[in-house]
Design a protein around this motif. Structure first.
Motif, short mmCIF file in Angstrom:
data_model
loop_
_atom_site.label_atom_id
_atom_site.label_comp_id
_atom_site.label_asym_id
_atom_site.label_seq_id
_atom_site.Cartn_x
_atom_site.Cartn_y
_atom_site.Cartn_z
N LEU A 102 -4.03 -2.29 10.63
CA LEU A 102 -3.89 -2.96 11.92
C LEU A 102 -2.91 -2.24 12.86
CD1 LEU A 102 -3.69 -6.67 10.70
CD2 LEU A 102 -5.71 -5.38 11.46
N LEU A 103 -2.21 -1.26 12.34
CA LEU A 103 -1.19 -0.57 13.13
C LEU A 103 -1.78 0.56 13.96
CD1 LEU A 103 1.57 -0.31 10.38
CD2 LEU A 103 1.38 -2.01 12.22
N PRO A 104 -1.17 0.87 15.12
CA PRO A 104 -1.68 1.97 15.93
C PRO A 104 -1.60 3.32 15.23
CG PRO A 104 0.26 0.95 16.96
CD PRO A 104 -0.05 0.17 15.73
N ASP A 105 -0.66 3.46 14.28
CA ASP A 105 -0.52 4.71 13.53
C ASP A 105 -1.07 4.56 12.11
OD1 ASP A 105 1.48 2.98 12.72
OD2 ASP A 105 3.06 4.49 12.70
N ALA A 106 -2.14 3.79 11.97
CA ALA A 106 -2.74 3.51 10.67
C ALA A 106 -3.08 4.79 9.91
CB ALA A 106 -3.99 2.65 10.83
N ALA A 107 -3.64 5.77 10.59
CA ALA A 107 -4.05 7.02 9.91
C ALA A 107 -2.84 7.69 9.26
CB ALA A 107 -4.73 7.96 10.89
N GLN A 108 -1.70 7.66 9.93
CA GLN A 108 -0.49 8.27 9.36
C GLN A 108 -0.03 7.51 8.11
OE1 GLN A 108 2.02 8.16 12.82
NE2 GLN A 108 1.62 10.31 13.30
N MET B 64 -2.36 8.29 5.24
CA MET B 64 -2.02 9.61 4.71
C MET B 64 -0.75 9.54 3.86
SD MET B 64 -3.01 12.30 7.80
CE MET B 64 -1.42 13.05 7.61
N PHE B 65 0.22 8.77 4.30
CA PHE B 65 1.45 8.61 3.54
C PHE B 65 1.15 8.03 2.15
CE2 PHE B 65 4.62 5.39 2.24
CZ PHE B 65 5.62 6.24 1.82
N PHE B 66 0.34 6.97 2.08
CA PHE B 66 0.02 6.38 0.79
C PHE B 66 -0.75 7.37 -0.09
CE2 PHE B 66 0.50 2.27 3.19
CZ PHE B 66 1.67 1.89 2.56
N ASP B 67 -1.61 8.17 0.52
CA ASP B 67 -2.31 9.21 -0.24
C ASP B 67 -1.32 10.25 -0.77
OD1 ASP B 67 -4.74 7.94 0.21
OD2 ASP B 67 -5.32 9.28 1.86
N ALA C 103 -3.81 -0.77 0.70
CA ALA C 103 -3.41 -0.32 2.04
C ALA C 103 -4.61 -0.17 2.96
CB ALA C 103 -2.66 1.02 1.94
N ARG C 104 -5.79 0.00 2.41
CA ARG C 104 -7.00 0.17 3.21
C ARG C 104 -7.69 -1.16 3.54
NH1 ARG C 104 -5.73 4.90 1.32
NH2 ARG C 104 -6.50 6.78 2.32
N PHE C 105 -7.12 -2.24 3.09
CA PHE C 105 -7.65 -3.57 3.38
C PHE C 105 -7.60 -3.83 4.88
CE2 PHE C 105 -6.47 -8.13 4.06
CZ PHE C 105 -7.67 -8.70 3.70
#
Length: 161
Positions: free
Chosen positions: A62-68, A71-74, A137-139
Motif C-alpha cells: 500500500l506504500l508509494p515505495d512498495a517496490a523498494q 526488494m528489501f524483503f527479498d 509482505a506481498r499481501f
C-alpha cells in the motif's frame, strides 16, 4: 503443507479455530505477520470478528515505495539463504529501524516467561524467513471489502516501532 499459499492456510486455520471455539464474533489481535493474517481473515469471514486490532501489519504493497520494500524483503531472504538467520535478522532489523533498541542493563535477569518467549521466537525465525517474510509482505489488503465489513478495525502502531 502448501508453503506457496502460507497466508491463505494461516487465515483458514484461524477461521476454522474460531469456528471450533465460539459461535460468537471474536475479539482478535494480530501483530506484524499476524495482523496480515487477521486482515485476510476479516476480509473473508467478517462475521467471525467483532473487533480486530491489527498491530503494525507490514502491508507494504500500500506504500508509494512498495517496490523498494519488496526488494528489501527479498534482500533479507537472500541474506538468510546465503549467510543464515543471524545475518538476515541483522539486515532486517537495520532496515526497519530496530538495530538500536535499548538493551537491558548488564546483570539484569529477564523473567523466565520472557526468556522462554524470546527462545521460541528465535526458534521460529528459520520458518518465518523461509515461508512468511516475502509472502506476507506481498499481501494486498482488500480495501474495498474492509470498508464494508461490520467488524471494528483498529490499526495500531508503536511510537518507536
Amino acid at each position: 503443507m502448501d508453503y506457496h499459499h502460507r497466508l491463505e492456510v494461516d487465515s483458514d486455520d484461524a477461521h476454522r479455530l474460531l469456528g471450533q471455539l465460539t459461535d460468537e464474533p471474536a475479539y482478535v489481535f494480530g501483530s506484524s505477520s499476524g495482523a496480515i493474517v487477521a486482515l485476510d481473515l476479516v476480509s473473508k469471514h467478517p462475521e467471525q470478528v467483532r473487533v480486530l486490532v491489527a498491530h503494525e501489519p507490514p502491508a507494504v504493497t500500500l506504500l508509494p515505495d512498495a517496490a523498494q520494500w519488496l526488494m528489501f524483503f527479498d534482500e533479507v531472504y537472500s541474506t538468510y539463504r546465503h549467510s543464515g538467520v543471524d545475518s538476515a535478522m541483522e539486515r532486517f532489523n537495520a532496515g526497519v529501524g530496530l538495530d538500536n533498541l535499548p538493551q537491558p542493563p548488564e546483570g539484569i535477569q529477564l523473567p523466565p516467561q520472557v526468556t522462554d518467549m524470546l527462545s521460541r521466537i528465535h526458534g521460529n525465525l528459520d520458518f518465518w524467513l523461509e515461508h512468511e517474510l516475502r509472502q506476507y509482505a506481498r499481501f494486498v489488503p482488500d480495501i474495498a471489502t474492509l470498508r464494508t465489513v461490520p467488524t471494528r478495525l483498529v490499526l495500531a502502531g508503536g511510537q518507536d516501532s
